[in-house]
Design a protein around this motif. Structure first.
Motif, PDB file in Angstrom:
ATOM      1  N   ALA A 100     -10.867 -11.198 -38.139  1.00  0.00           N
ATOM      2  CA  ALA A 100     -10.593 -11.434 -36.713  1.00  0.00           C
ATOM      3  C   ALA A 100      -9.926 -10.213 -36.091  1.00  0.00           C
ATOM      4  N   ALA A 101      -8.988  -9.621 -36.795  1.00  0.00           N
ATOM      5  CA  ALA A 101      -8.287  -8.449 -36.263  1.00  0.00           C
ATOM      6  C   ALA A 101      -9.197  -7.224 -36.204  1.00  0.00           C
ATOM      7  N   GLY A 102     -10.041  -7.054 -37.212  1.00  0.00           N
ATOM      8  CA  GLY A 102     -10.951  -5.909 -37.217  1.00  0.00           C
ATOM      9  C   GLY A 102     -11.930  -5.954 -36.064  1.00  0.00           C
ATOM     10  N   ILE A 103     -12.484  -7.118 -35.812  1.00  0.00           N
ATOM     11  CA  ILE A 103     -13.415  -7.266 -34.691  1.00  0.00           C
ATOM     12  C   ILE A 103     -12.685  -7.043 -33.367  1.00  0.00           C
ATOM     13  N   SER A 104     -11.465  -7.535 -33.257  1.00  0.00           N
ATOM     14  CA  SER A 104     -10.691  -7.308 -32.036  1.00  0.00           C
ATOM     15  C   SER A 104     -10.346  -5.830 -31.867  1.00  0.00           C
ATOM     16  N   GLY A 105     -10.109  -5.146 -32.963  1.00  0.00           N
ATOM     17  CA  GLY A 105      -9.857  -3.712 -32.888  1.00  0.00           C
ATOM     18  C   GLY A 105     -11.055  -2.944 -32.362  1.00  0.00           C
ATOM     19  N   VAL A 106     -12.238  -3.339 -32.792  1.00  0.00           N
ATOM     20  CA  VAL A 106     -13.464  -2.703 -32.284  1.00  0.00           C
ATOM     21  C   VAL A 106     -13.611  -2.965 -30.781  1.00  0.00           C
ATOM     22  N   PHE A 107     -13.318  -4.191 -30.352  1.00  0.00           N
ATOM     23  CA  PHE A 107     -13.380  -4.503 -28.919  1.00  0.00           C
ATOM     24  C   PHE A 107     -12.365  -3.671 -28.126  1.00  0.00           C
ATOM     25  N   GLY A 108     -11.173  -3.503 -28.669  1.00  0.00           N
ATOM     26  CA  GLY A 108     -10.170  -2.688 -27.996  1.00  0.00           C
ATOM     27  C   GLY A 108     -10.601  -1.241 -27.866  1.00  0.00           C
ATOM     28  N   LYS A 109     -11.221  -0.713 -28.917  1.00  0.00           N
ATOM     29  CA  LYS A 109     -11.731   0.663 -28.873  1.00  0.00           C
ATOM     30  C   LYS A 109     -12.842   0.786 -27.831  1.00  0.00           C
ATOM     31  N   GLN A 110     -13.750  -0.190 -27.793  1.00  0.00           N
ATOM     32  CA  GLN A 110     -14.836  -0.152 -26.823  1.00  0.00           C
ATOM     33  C   GLN A 110     -14.294  -0.213 -25.389  1.00  0.00           C
TER      34      GLN A 110
END
Length: 117
Positions: A100-110
């Protein structure tokens, strides 16, 4: 201190503080915010928040379970197909939070990339 280690530590601290007032998805908010304000590069965008929350949730579940001699963790591990091993349950808990955190990190980067344009 490298940017990855700093992001790792900040993600753990923000996730812990937010988890005191928010439900389980607070780790997603923490990973999103740290990725937005402290952008990482390449695969570190996913794996730094993933390992930060994996460590946080594993240690937190270990501390909570050791307080009652792993009784609840053993019973839940029996209900799930984990062979009754409480440590595997803690690892699975950490992996779920890490995903969950990894996917949210990708969204934050995008989002940080979109805001730069």
């Amino acid at each position: 201190m490298s940017k990855n280690i700093l992001n790792f530590i900040v993600t753990i601290i923000v996730a812990y503080v937010l988890s005191l007032v928010l439900p389980w998805w607070s780790v997603m908010v923490a990973a999103f915010a740290t990725a937005l304000f402290m952008p990482l590069k390449k695969v570190a965008v996913f794996f730094v928040p993933f390992f930060a929350i994996l460590v946080l949730w594993f240690v937190y579940s270990f501390v909570l379970s050791s307080g009652n001699d792993y009784i609840l963790a053993k019973r839940i591990a029996v209900l799930l197909p984990l062979g009754g091993n409480p440590y595997v349950l803690m690892l699975v808990t950490g992996v779920v939070g890490g995903l969950a955190a990894g996917i949210s990190g990708v969204f934050g980067k995008q989002l940080s990339l979109v805001l730069k344009k």
